[in-house]
Motif scaffolding. Structure first.
Motif, PDB file in Angstrom:
ATOM      1  N   GLU A 173       0.880  -1.243   0.020  1.00 13.03           N
ATOM      2  CA  GLU A 173      -0.123  -0.013  -0.011  1.00 13.03           C
ATOM      3  C   GLU A 173       1.074   1.183   0.022  1.00 13.03           C
ATOM      4  N   LEU A 174       0.492   2.283  -0.699  1.00  6.90           N
ATOM      5  CA  LEU A 174       1.147   3.420  -0.875  1.00  6.90           C
ATOM      6  C   LEU A 174       0.546   4.509   0.081  1.00  6.90           C
ATOM      7  N   THR A 175       1.170   4.733   1.237  1.00 10.29           N
ATOM      8  CA  THR A 175       0.159   5.569   2.275  1.00 10.29           C
ATOM      9  C   THR A 175       1.064   6.871   2.412  1.00 10.29           C
ATOM     10  N   THR A 176       0.620   7.629   3.331  1.00 14.87           N
ATOM     11  CA  THR A 176       1.278   8.802   3.919  1.00 14.87           C
ATOM     12  C   THR A 176       1.985   8.603   5.225  1.00 14.87           C
ATOM     13  N   PHE A 177       3.416   8.994   5.185  1.00 19.83           N
ATOM     14  CA  PHE A 177       4.016   8.782   6.292  1.00 19.83           C
ATOM     15  C   PHE A 177       3.763   9.938   7.345  1.00 19.83           C
ATOM     16  N   ASP A 178       3.000   9.739   8.346  1.00 13.72           N
ATOM     17  CA  ASP A 178       2.504  10.842   9.262  1.00 13.72           C
ATOM     18  C   ASP A 178       3.494  11.178  10.141  1.00 13.72           C
ATOM     19  N   HIS A 179       4.660  11.268   9.632  1.00 17.06           N
ATOM     20  CA  HIS A 179       5.735  12.044  10.770  1.00 17.06           C
ATOM     21  C   HIS A 179       6.530  13.005  10.214  1.00 17.06           C
ATOM     22  N   ASN A 180       7.259  13.782  10.906  1.00 14.24           N
ATOM     23  CA  ASN A 180       7.514  15.082  10.568  1.00 14.24           C
ATOM     24  C   ASN A 180       9.063  15.119   9.945  1.00 14.24           C
ATOM     25  N   LYS A 181       9.681  13.937   9.473  1.00 13.84           N
ATOM     26  CA  LYS A 181      10.912  13.706   9.157  1.00 13.84           C
ATOM     27  C   LYS A 181      10.901  12.897   7.926  1.00 13.84           C
ATOM     28  N   SER A 182      11.834  13.251   6.808  1.00 18.57           N
ATOM     29  CA  SER A 182      12.156  12.667   5.640  1.00 18.57           C
ATOM     30  C   SER A 182      13.192  11.729   6.238  1.00 18.57           C
ATOM     31  N   VAL A 183      12.884  10.404   6.398  1.00 18.36           N
ATOM     32  CA  VAL A 183      13.941   9.497   7.380  1.00 18.36           C
ATOM     33  C   VAL A 183      14.589   8.370   6.189  1.00 18.36           C
ATOM     34  N   ASN A 184      15.615   7.950   6.824  1.00 17.99           N
ATOM     35  CA  ASN A 184      16.376   6.554   5.776  1.00 17.99           C
ATOM     36  C   ASN A 184      16.111   5.142   6.452  1.00 17.99           C
ATOM     37  N   ALA A 185      15.813   5.068   7.834  1.00 18.36           N
ATOM     38  CA  ALA A 185      15.723   3.873   8.620  1.00 18.36           C
ATOM     39  C   ALA A 185      14.594   3.773   9.224  1.00 18.36           C
ATOM     40  N   THR A 186      13.668   2.556   9.227  1.00 21.71           N
ATOM     41  CA  THR A 186      12.542   2.282  10.154  1.00 21.71           C
ATOM     42  C   THR A 186      12.694   0.901  10.559  1.00 21.71           C
ATOM     43  N   ILE A 187      11.752   0.568  11.694  1.00 21.97           N
ATOM     44  CA  ILE A 187      11.596  -0.919  12.129  1.00 21.97           C
ATOM     45  C   ILE A 187      10.458  -0.823  12.888  1.00 21.97           C
ATOM     46  N   CYS A 188       9.699  -1.916  12.538  1.00 24.09           N
ATOM     47  CA  CYS A 188       8.307  -2.388  13.216  1.00 24.09           C
ATOM     48  C   CYS A 188       8.493  -3.280  14.015  1.00 24.09           C
ATOM     49  N   ASP A 189       7.534  -3.630  14.855  1.00 31.03           N
ATOM     50  CA  ASP A 189       7.081  -4.934  15.778  1.00 31.03           C
ATOM     51  C   ASP A 189       6.842  -6.097  14.820  1.00 31.03           C
ATOM     52  N   LYS A 190       6.758  -7.142  15.267  1.00 31.59           N
ATOM     53  CA  LYS A 190       6.278  -8.504  14.366  1.00 31.59           C
ATOM     54  C   LYS A 190       4.853  -8.201  13.805  1.00 31.59           C
ATOM     55  N   GLU A 191       4.261  -7.325  14.242  1.00 31.50           N
ATOM     56  CA  GLU A 191       2.990  -7.330  13.860  1.00 31.50           C
ATOM     57  C   GLU A 191       3.016  -6.113  12.747  1.00 31.50           C
ATOM     58  N   GLY A 192       4.049  -5.151  12.480  1.00 33.45           N
ATOM     59  CA  GLY A 192       4.094  -4.386  11.500  1.00 33.45           C
ATOM     60  C   GLY A 192       3.854  -2.601  12.130  1.00 33.45           C
ATOM     61  N   ASN A 193       3.900  -2.885  13.263  1.00 32.89           N
ATOM     62  CA  ASN A 193       3.561  -1.368  13.669  1.00 32.89           C
ATOM     63  C   ASN A 193       4.866  -0.669  13.834  1.00 32.89           C
ATOM     64  N   LEU A 194       4.947   0.513  13.652  1.00 26.88           N
ATOM     65  CA  LEU A 194       6.248   1.354  13.399  1.00 26.88           C
ATOM     66  C   LEU A 194       6.727   1.344  14.952  1.00 26.88           C
TER      67      LEU A 194
END
Length: 920
Positions: free
Chosen positions: A44-65
């Motif tokens: 899905e192409l969605t909005t990144f609802d955070h205030n930074k243009s970032v390079n790295a992310t990680i979620c929990d095993k359920e996919g929550n940022l």
């Protein structure tokens, strides 16, 4: 069955069975306030609802940022800056553009994470010229600060001085990780070695003592990327001292941190690439082509054979490389950017079934239109995209089966058991029917004449990351050589005990007969056969069996049974020199019961008439022939045959050779003139023989058209008189020598005190009794202007008076034999005269003939104009102009002892002053 304990064949492979990948990489921040989200299991192409243009992310095993970072700071999923979450790098440093941070779950520490990131000092940011590059890490507790999260340590260095960005893979359920990076120690390309570092990350954190792999013959390397299973990685390196860039895949032993089995997979220069989720297939863009390779193979040839173009993008002159940045996703698909030349926009595409080969991988375009200024797709721990087995299975053991002993051109079964929950791979893959099956067939090489032992290792892996090996030893016995057969190939019906034979090879032999029967010893190297009725397709055959039970190819010797014998042409010399034409032997195969009568034309049989072997004396040179008639009588049959004649040439190749003259040319090459009517190129060999003054003889072959003239370049600059002759060997290896002649060699030197050049030379000793004259020739430059300065008789010395301005003199001697009307030139010599002006300061004009005149040596070589001599009162007492005339010391007819003063004038107002003393 043997357990393989060799390190170099240990493999580590983690291959999925069934289940879905974890969702730690479910959110991809792609800039411009957008994200790719895979939490639902689909893109899905969605909005990144955070205030930074970032390079790295990680979620929990359920996919929550949970966390995201731009390489400077770290925020939690609620968009809150973590406690102590700023200033990840030193104030003087910046993040390296294009180098992306990566989050790692802290092994066996719930709620703890690591961020791996890079920084450097930029001396020229526009040209990406960086120094002091470092890989660092920060430790994070997401539960600290009442759930806000805290960076508990940061800016901790792992590695520095490197080419490429790092890559990270995890073991099985991410119980520990490896960070892979290269070393920049080999800046000097003459070393031709790279050092590759592996840092282990486990429950104790980052182990800063790496496992170093340096036993690899490669140049600078970069572009590293682990496969999802962590069993292999891709990289680019330089070979041939940096003149060639190649792409490679290496296997990785995850338990030991060792790389092995480096194999080149092409020279396409690509960095935008990705492995399939099962780590077997490899994708990359090469120009407009999306390429797929099977890198599960060890064999470079099999990898190249698997190469397939799975999609071709459209391009134009402004977009020659329209595709890039491949990245595997949690949905098991591979996503990439590409430029659409028709819509003039950057779009998103994907490979829907990347584990499938060829077109079945299903490349899909036009998923979304995206901003062409977007950064690369983010990097993650590669093992996030590997399927994990949730059910603990029993450990699966490898079973390669019992050792085999095989003969060439045979097959044998490898392996003992199979299991659908595991993956199997045989190493090496050659001669195997299926290298990825637990049970497979080994086919030996087609022909092999030496013993060989081959090892094959079976590697088995399953979803719980069990890895086991078993080795099998395959002994390939040699196949015996195919045996030759000799004997009679044309025989009379019902002839008995005809002998046939082969070589002894130490193996068990077996003879077979078609059209007759073996009369004796069917397993020996010689047999006797009783032939039956007329048969044009009879034969004798033989094969051998060695101690390993391997059987040779069967040799078949055709035999014709008929009353009309085909007697073979006699065997023996067909070109004979006349000196060796007596007792020449000829023979044919002997057939039991046959009588042979020989007919030599222009010759006589001196022994063996009636047998299969005779001796002949030939009479006279020319072309002759010899035939043989064969008669064989059996119980009720008389058989007869006559051979085709053997043409025999008796050669009389005697010849004479006369050496007519030897001489030197202006280049001091030896010029030889000779005469020989029968001398022929390619039939005879002509040699030059030289004997020096000590009697030593040397020979050299002359490559020439044998036209009577040959020029030989001297080997050294020192020329001495030599005795010259020629030698010829003919087609019969007979040797003929010519007469001898001697070279004329001139020598000379400059007598500085008498202003003379003295020459001497030798006479050709083979002309000593002839009427001899000598001409002395002179040149100032050695090339042209040669003049004869004197003609003398048989003398061998000459004095040349120097009365010229030249400082160099070249001389040759022409020795003339009037009786034979021949001329022999000597070598050319060069003599240099010193031009130093020597003015005496005293002379003694007392009439004793010694130093009686004031003579200026070498004045002729200078531009003399005038000499004046004065007494002590300044009165001129002597003068000469234009031509120097030595002064005899007299003044008005008398000699007065004392000191005088001279003035010598040369051209150009060059004046020399001095004094001279007269002593009586």
């Amino acid at each position: 069955m043997k357990i393989n304990n060799l390190i170099f064949i240990i493999f580590i492979l983690f291959t999925p069975v069934v289940t879905q990948a974890q969702l730690e990489a479910a959110v991809w921040s792609v800039g411009a306030g957008l994200e790719f989200n895979f939490k639902s299991g689909s893109f899905e192409l969605t909005t990144f609802d955070h205030n930074k243009s970032v390079n790295a992310t990680i979620c929990d095993k359920e996919g929550n940022l949970i966390l995201f970072s731009d390489g400077y700071s770290i925020w939690n999923g609620k968009n809150e800056l973590l406690i102590n979450g700023e200033n990840l790098i030193e104030e003087s440093n910046i993040p390296i553009p294009g180098a992306q941070p990566v989050f790692i779950p802290y092994p066996n520490k719930n709620g703890y994470y690591l961020l791996i990131y890079e920084s450097a000092i930029s001396s020229d940011h526009a040209s990406f010229n960086f120094k002091d590059k470092k890989v660092m890490y920060a430790e994070i507790n997401v539960n600290a600060g009442a759930g806000r999260g805290e960076v508990i340590s940061k800016n901790k260095k792992i590695h520095s001085d490197y080419h490429s960005s790092f890559t990270v893979a995890g073991y099985c359920n991410n119980s520990y990780f490896w960070l892979l990076i290269d070393s920049n120690d080999n800046v000097n390309m003459s070393v031709k070695r790279d050092r590759i570092f592996f840092y282990k990350i486990d429950e104790n954190g980052v182990n800063l003592t790496p496992f170093i792999n340096d036993d690899i013959d490669i140049g600078n390397s970069n572009g590293y990327k682990f496969s999802p299973n962590g069993d292999k990685f891709n990289f680019v390196y330089q070979e041939n001292s940096g003149n060639n860039l190649v792409n490679a895949v290496a296997d990785f032993n995850f338990t030991k941190g060792e790389m092995y089995n480096i194999r080149q997979i092409g020279s396409d220069l690509y960095y935008q690439n990705e492995f399939s989720p099962d780590s077997k297939l490899f994708y990359f863009f090469s120009g407009v082509n999306l390429i797929q390779l099977n890198v599960d193979y060890i064999s470079k040839n099999l990898i190249n054979k698997s190469r397939q173009i799975v999609h071709v993008l459209e391009s134009d002159e402004n977009n020659l490389y329209p595709g890039g940045d491949l990245q595997i996703a949690p949905d098991g698909k591979i996503y990439f950017y590409y430029y659409d030349i028709h819509d003039k926009a950057t779009k998103l595409g994907r490979i829907n079934n990347p584990n499938k080969s060829g077109d079945s991988c299903n490349v899909e375009l036009n998923l979304e239109t995206v901003n062409s200024g977007y950064p690369f797709l983010p990097e993650f721990v590669t093992s996030f995209f590997r399927d994990n087995q949730s059910v603990i299975l029993d450990e699966i053991k490898a079973n390669a089966g019992p050792d085999l002993v095989l003969c060439p051109k045979s097959r044998g079964k490898l392996g003992g058991n199979s299991d659908f929950n595991a993956n199997f791979h045989w190493y090496l893959e050659d001669y195997l029917e299926d290298p990825f099956s637990a049970i497979t067939t080994f086919s030996t090489p087609f022909n092999q004449y030496t013993s060989e032992i081959l090892n094959r290792t079976l590697r088995v892996t399953d979803g719980n990351c069990w890895v086991n090996f078993d080795n099998i030893e395959i002994s390939i016995s040699p196949i015996p050589q195919k045996l030759p057969i000799d004997g009679s190939w044309s025989v009379c019906p019902f002839v008995e005990e005809v002998e046939y034979w082969t070589v002894k090879d130490g193996n068990k032999l077996q003879w077979l007969v078609n059209g007759g029967e073996i009369a004796s010893n069917p397993s020996g190297d010689r047999v006797k056969i009783n032939w039956r009725e007329t048969n044009f397709d009879a034969s004798a055959s033989v094969f051998s069996t060695n101690t390993y039970g391997c059987i040779s190819d069967t040799s078949v010797f055709p035999v014709r049974i008929n009353v009309e014998l085909i007697t073979e042409t006699p065997k023996g010399p067909n070109k004979i020199c006349i000196a060796k034409s007596a007792n020449v032997e000829y023979q044919i195969r002997n057939t039991n019961g046959s009588v042979y009568e020989w007919f030599p034309e222009a010759g006589e049989v001196v022994s063996g008439q009636g047998t299969n072997k005779i001796a002949v004396n030939w009479h006279g040179a020319g072309q002759h022939k010899i035939t043989v008639e064969e008669t064989s009588v059996t119980i009720d049959t008389i058989c007869f045959g006559e051979s085709i004649p053997l043409i025999v040439e008796i050669i009389n190749d005697s010849l004479d050779i006369e050496l007519q003259n030897v001489s030197y040319n202006l280049q001091n090459n030896l010029v030889i003139n000779y005469d020989s009517d029968k001398l022929q190129n390619h039939k005879h060999s002509l040699y030059l023989r030289k004997q020096n003054e000590f009697g030593d003889v040397s020979e050299m072959i002359i490559s020439d058209l044998y036209d009577g003239d040959v020029t030989v370049t001297p080997i050294s600059n020192t020329i001495n008189s030599e005795i010259i002759s020629l030698k010829v060997t003919n087609s019969c290896a007979e040797m003929f020598l010519s007469n001898q002649l001697q070279t004329i060699v001139l020598k000379g030197f400059n007598d500085e005190f008498q202003n003379l050049i003295k020459l001497n030379w030798n006479i050709n000793q083979f002309w000593e009794n002839d009427k001899i004259e000598h001409e002395i020739w002179h040149s100032a430059n050695g090339n042209d202007g040669w003049k004869m300065v004197e003609k003398i008789g048989s003398e061998t010395e000459f004095v040349f008076q120097i009365n010229e301005l030249s400082l160099t003199h070249f001389f040759r001697i022409n020795e003339i034999n009037r009786g034979k009307n021949l001329e022999s030139w000597s070598n050319t010599i060069k003599i240099e005269v010193k031009d130093e002006l020597i003015i005496p300061d005293v002379f003694t004009p007392n009439g004793d003939g010694i130093n009686d005149e004031w003579e200026i040596k070498n004045i002729y070589f200078h531009s003399f104009q005038e000499v004046r001599i004065y007494n002590r009162h300044g009165e001129k007492v002597y003068e000469c102009k234009n031509e120097f005339i030595p002064w005899d010391g007299k003044i008005n007819g008398e000699i007065f002892q004392g000191t005088y003063f001279y003035q010598i004038t040369f051209s150009g107002e060059n004046i020399r002053n001095g004094q001279v003393t007269i002593l009586q």
